[in-house]
Motif scaffolding. Structure first.
Motif, mmCIF file in Angstrom:
data_model
loop_
_atom_site.group_PDB
_atom_site.id
_atom_site.type_symbol
_atom_site.label_atom_id
_atom_site.label_comp_id
_atom_site.label_asym_id
_atom_site.label_seq_id
_atom_site.Cartn_x
_atom_site.Cartn_y
_atom_site.Cartn_z
ATOM 1 N N UNK A 134 -1.940 10.283 -8.892
ATOM 2 C CA UNK A 134 -3.035 9.433 -9.514
ATOM 3 C C UNK A 134 -2.398 8.797 -10.838
ATOM 4 N N UNK A 135 -2.250 10.105 -11.562
ATOM 5 C CA UNK A 135 -1.501 8.771 -12.762
ATOM 6 C C UNK A 135 -0.673 8.753 -13.181
ATOM 7 N N UNK B 152 0.503 -1.227 -0.101
ATOM 8 C CA UNK B 152 0.263 -0.337 -0.107
ATOM 9 C C UNK B 152 0.801 1.078 -0.224
ATOM 10 N N UNK B 153 0.519 1.860 -0.625
ATOM 11 C CA UNK B 153 1.056 3.690 -0.367
ATOM 12 C C UNK B 153 -0.259 4.612 -1.127
ATOM 13 N N UNK B 154 0.417 5.654 0.135
ATOM 14 C CA UNK B 154 -0.438 6.749 0.065
ATOM 15 C C UNK B 154 -0.257 7.985 -1.042
ATOM 16 N N UNK B 155 -0.943 8.519 -1.007
ATOM 17 C CA UNK B 155 -0.491 9.562 -2.169
ATOM 18 C C UNK B 155 -2.334 10.958 -1.870
ATOM 19 N N UNK B 156 -1.891 11.436 -3.034
ATOM 20 C CA UNK B 156 -3.369 12.476 -2.949
ATOM 21 C C UNK B 156 -3.133 12.343 -4.359
ATOM 22 N N UNK C 226 -5.732 -1.445 -7.971
ATOM 23 C CA UNK C 226 -6.744 -0.717 -7.669
ATOM 24 C C UNK C 226 -6.716 0.529 -6.717
ATOM 25 N N UNK C 227 -7.842 1.298 -6.287
ATOM 26 C CA UNK C 227 -7.336 2.487 -5.262
ATOM 27 C C UNK C 227 -8.563 2.768 -4.869
ATOM 28 N N UNK C 228 -8.582 3.015 -2.868
ATOM 29 C CA UNK C 228 -9.266 3.536 -2.868
ATOM 30 C C UNK C 228 -9.053 4.585 -2.564
ATOM 31 N N UNK C 229 -10.149 5.657 -2.409
ATOM 32 C CA UNK C 229 -10.352 7.515 -1.791
ATOM 33 C C UNK C 229 -11.536 7.512 -1.395
ATOM 34 N N UNK D 130 3.181 13.842 -3.814
ATOM 35 C CA UNK D 130 3.238 13.588 -1.962
ATOM 36 C C UNK D 130 3.050 11.597 -2.061
ATOM 37 N N UNK D 131 3.585 11.385 -1.750
ATOM 38 C CA UNK D 131 3.452 9.799 -0.887
ATOM 39 C C UNK D 131 4.293 8.999 -0.012
#
Length: 337
Positions: free
Chosen positions: A23-24, A15-19, A32-35, A63-64
């Motif tokens: 995304x691209x 898992x990685x966190x981004x804003x 998969x992405x959960x927002x 930002x990651x």
């Protein structure tokens, strides 16, 4: 909670966190992405390494962060206590909120207790914010709530449960809780948990979420790591990082984190506070750790905020020429207990 250790930091595997701006760029690793609530959790495709993906995204100026695991910080690793011990009842009468000061408490939740029976803030508490009933840190939030209530009588608590009964959460959960606080930010925010990061750099999304609470003074524990390795979010420059001192009020408690990034210290050994009414306990306990030193400092700041702006209170506490400084532990705060 599934987790893995990377360089003495704990992360959620894959898992990685981004804003949204990343995304691209993250698409080629994304399964998969959960927002929700201001943060995107990217679930990586098999074989993608969260730390390597994070490093590449950051090299592009994005930002990651790996989804770090954060832990509550009572004392587990030696010292005067590794768990709560039963204690005799402590008299305390909660005053109704007249100061208007609100203390945010992100933790395991808060259980019913005589100290806040009839208080307006507890009456508003949703059932899902009740303290965990089982686990090594069940009662942690209730213990903190008692220290805060005694330290700032008349202040209201705004409680959100982010830690499970074992005192574990992840960065995504905390960032989302902080994002939800923006609508009604507390005056003081108590975070008695934290983590090391895989690269010892501040986690950017957690950093952004705390900075967005412009008018809130955030107080966080320095960790029970017995080391000077930065512990986040306490090590952020705009967070009041709190270490623990022993009973002499002159020496570092042996378990406490320390270093130039620590701003304040308070007693952390054998504190007595509210607890669960459960087997072996009758609603009171004695416990040790930087978690609880943090609540003493947060209580002092919140108590002062009844009469002047909270940031002025914090600045006066930390920057006064008369304040007693302890090397690598910051300003000594004795607490209001």
């Amino acid at each position: 909670m599934e987790l893995e250790s990377v360089g003495a930091a704990l992360i959620r595997p894959g898992q990685v966190l981004i804003d949204r701006s990343a995304m691209s760029a993250a698409a080629r690793w994304t399964q998969a992405v959960s927002e929700a609530d201001g943060v995107c959790v990217v679930h990586l495709a098999p074989g993608a390494d969260p730390c390597e993906v994070t490093a590449e995204l950051r090299d592009r100026g994005l930002r990651a962060s790996p989804n770090h695991v954060l832990r509550g910080q009572p004392l587990f690793f030696g010292g005067p206590a590794s768990r709560p011990f039963p204690a005799e009842p402590v008299p305390f009468k909660h005053r109704r909120s007249r100061s208007g000061v609100v203390i945010g408490l992100l933790d395991t939740g808060v259980a019913k207790h005589p100290w806040w029976s009839g208080s307006e803030w507890y009456a508003r508490l949703a059932p899902e914010q009740a303290d965990a009933a089982e686990g090594a840190q069940a009662g942690h939030g209730t213990f903190l709530a008692g220290l805060l209530a005694r330290g700032a009588p008349g202040a209201a608590l705004c409680v959100e449960r982010v830690l499970d009964g074992d005192g574990l959460t992840d960065e995504a959960t905390v960032v989302r809780a902080l994002h939800r606080m923006r609508e009604r930010p507390p005056h003081v925010l108590n975070l008695s948990f934290g983590c090391h990061t895989f690269d010892d750099r501040p986690p950017p999304l957690l950093t952004d979420a705390i900075r967005a609470l412009d008018d809130t003074v955030t107080v966080a524990c320095a960790g029970n790591t017995a080391s000077d390795r930065p512990f986040w979010p306490a090590a952020l420059p705009y967070v009041v990082g709190v270490a623990a001192v022993d009973a002499t009020l002159r020496r570092r408690a042996p378990y406490s984190g320390h270093g130039t990034w620590v701003d304040a210290c308070a007693p952390g050994d054998w504190l007595t506070s509210s607890y669960l009414d459960t087997t072996g306990f009758s609603g009171y306990a004695t416990w040790s750790g930087t978690s609880f030193a943090t609540a003493l400092v947060a209580g002092v700041i919140a108590d002062g905020a009844a009469d002047e702006p909270v940031r002025d209170v914090a600045a006066r506490l930390l920057e006064s020429e008369e304040a007693e400084q302890i090397p690598d532990l910051g300003v000594l705060v004795r607490g209001n207990l």
